[in-house]
Design a protein around this motif. Structure first.
Motif: not given
Length: 431
Positions: A65-74
């Motif tokens: 999540v730190a690398r790609v963000g919450h929405i993309r990771a989800f």
């Protein structure tokens, strides 16, 4: 109350879809695997795969999540979970199902952590308890609905696999189109066994045994029910009734554990669970109503142990250590969940379906013996020094973010005060 819930509706809906799909997937696999002639050992490995993946998801998702963000990771987690379900349909063999189940566990843990992180960010200390309660009830309802939906069709077809995959994709939509702001980085915990053991040896040992017991039952209950002749409707009930009974029992158990030594309460609960184990193992009962009654007794005890153990560990923890202690115990529970289903599956293959409860019973006996020993070695915590008991969702679906969301108001207020002090100091320096 409504005003505090409406902004979180998209997150709660996404969580409901996620858990519903997990309920369908978690039950259809052992049922279909049993129909396909998989051994109980192979089906037990599904639980081991899930636990390995789930622990890995809890540990690795914060960095992703730190690398790609919450929405993309989800989105990635939900998409991979959907692919995993469809792979289980296309390639029906234990050699594929076990690693795919591990992938499902990884994705489920990651997606759940992200949703809980969002909820944690959008919830203030005053409403945290109510929101956590609503979140828990939404997940409980969705899990039960996902399992009960199996009564609507034939486990030998493709419908339930496709349904689970579709609902995993649906879980993407509420967060993808929501205007909810991106939260802070996810909570990270490390497995400090020495520190956890020093804090509370009984909590570490008991949570390990509960992991063995609960994961064994959660993975192989459907196999046991199928092999004693239950229909698919009865199997779905057999899997759902213990969860509902466990949720209902947490309130009276919690009240009792706040008044008396939690270790004594834990011993009593484990002893009642042991009675259920023995009745399953030795009574030879096969009538559906008797079996469902026993499953309710079993669930009311085994699913109430986890929050009692967490509360006892936090009674001895330093102030402000709630999240680290609870998150560390969750990982210990995961270790037990790795070994339990494989052991239970092997025992069922060797001796028969009812010997699932020989494994759960052995875990409960060991828990009782160790708890009795600890009673003699350490005095009880005075009632005024106890932390408040908090009901918990099923441990197999809990993440470190669950502990953060359930964190008591005092701890969260102190953290906020520390943040405010840091911000003020920074502003003063800037001046």
């Amino acid at each position: 109350m409504v005003k505090s819930i409406l902004p979180l509706a998209a997150l709660l809906l996404g969580s409901a879809f996620l858990v519903f799909a997990g309920g369908v997937n978690g039950l259809i696999l052992p049922v279909r695997g049993d129909v396909e002639g998989f051994t109980a050992t192979s089906l037990g490995l599904l639980g081991t795969g899930w636990a390995l993946g789930f622990i890995a998801g809890c540990l690795r998702t914060p960095k992703l999540v730190a690398r790609v963000g919450h929405i993309r990771a989800f989105g990635a987690m939900c998409a991979l979970a959907s692919i995993a379900v469809l792979l289980s349909l296309v390639l029906i063999t234990p050699w594929v199902w076990v690693p795919v189940r591990a992938l499902s566990g990884f994705c489920f843990a990651g997606a759940a952590m992200i949703v809980e992180s969002w909820l944690n960010e959008r919830t203030d200390a005053a409403s945290r308890g109510r929101i956590f309660g609503i979140y828990t009830m939404v997940n409980l309802t969705a899990t039960t609905a996902g399992q009960m939906v199996l009564t609507l069709g034939d486990a030998r077809g493709f419908f339930f696999f496709v349904l689970a995959a579709m609902v995993y994709c649906l879980a993407l939509l509420p967060t993808a189109i929501s205007a909810t702001s991106t939260p802070k980085p996810l909570t990270q915990v490390s497995l400090n066994l020495r520190g956890l053991w020093k804090n509370s040896p009984i909590a570490v040992f008991a949570i390990l045994m509960v992991g063995v017991s609960n994961a064994s039952f959660g993975t192989l209950a459907a196999v046991y029910a199928s092999r004693i002749g239950f229909s698919i409707d009865q199997i779905a009930l057999f899997a759902s009734v213990p969860i509902l009974a466990g949720a209902a029992s947490q309130i009276p158990v919690g009240i009792t554990s706040d008044k008396y030594d939690r270790r004594v309460v834990l011993i009593v609960i484990a002893a009642i669970a042991l009675v259920a184990d023995a009745l399953f193992l030795f009574s030879g009962a096969t009538h559906p109503m008797i079996i469902l009654a026993l499953s309710a007794l079993f669930g009311a005890t085994v699913f109430a142990m986890y929050p009692v153990i967490v509360a006892h560990a936090n009674d001895h923890a330093e102030p402000g250590a709630f999240i680290q202690v609870s998150g560390g115990l969750l990982l210990v529970f995961g270790i037990g969940s790795i070994f339990g289903p494989t052991l239970a599956g092997y025992v069922m293959t060797s001796f028969g379906a009812s010997y699932l409860f020989a494994v759960t019973g052995a875990a409960h006996v060991l828990l009782i013996l160790f708890a009795v020993l600890r009673l003699k070695l350490r005095p009880s915590v005075p009632a005024e020094d106890k932390v408040a008991f908090q009901a918990q969702p099923l441990a197999r679906g809990s993440t470190p973010e669950t502990a953060a969301l359930a964190g008591d108001a005092t701890e969260l207020d102190s953290e906020q005060a520390a943040d405010d002090t840091t911000e003020t100091s920074g502003s003063d320096s800037a001046r």
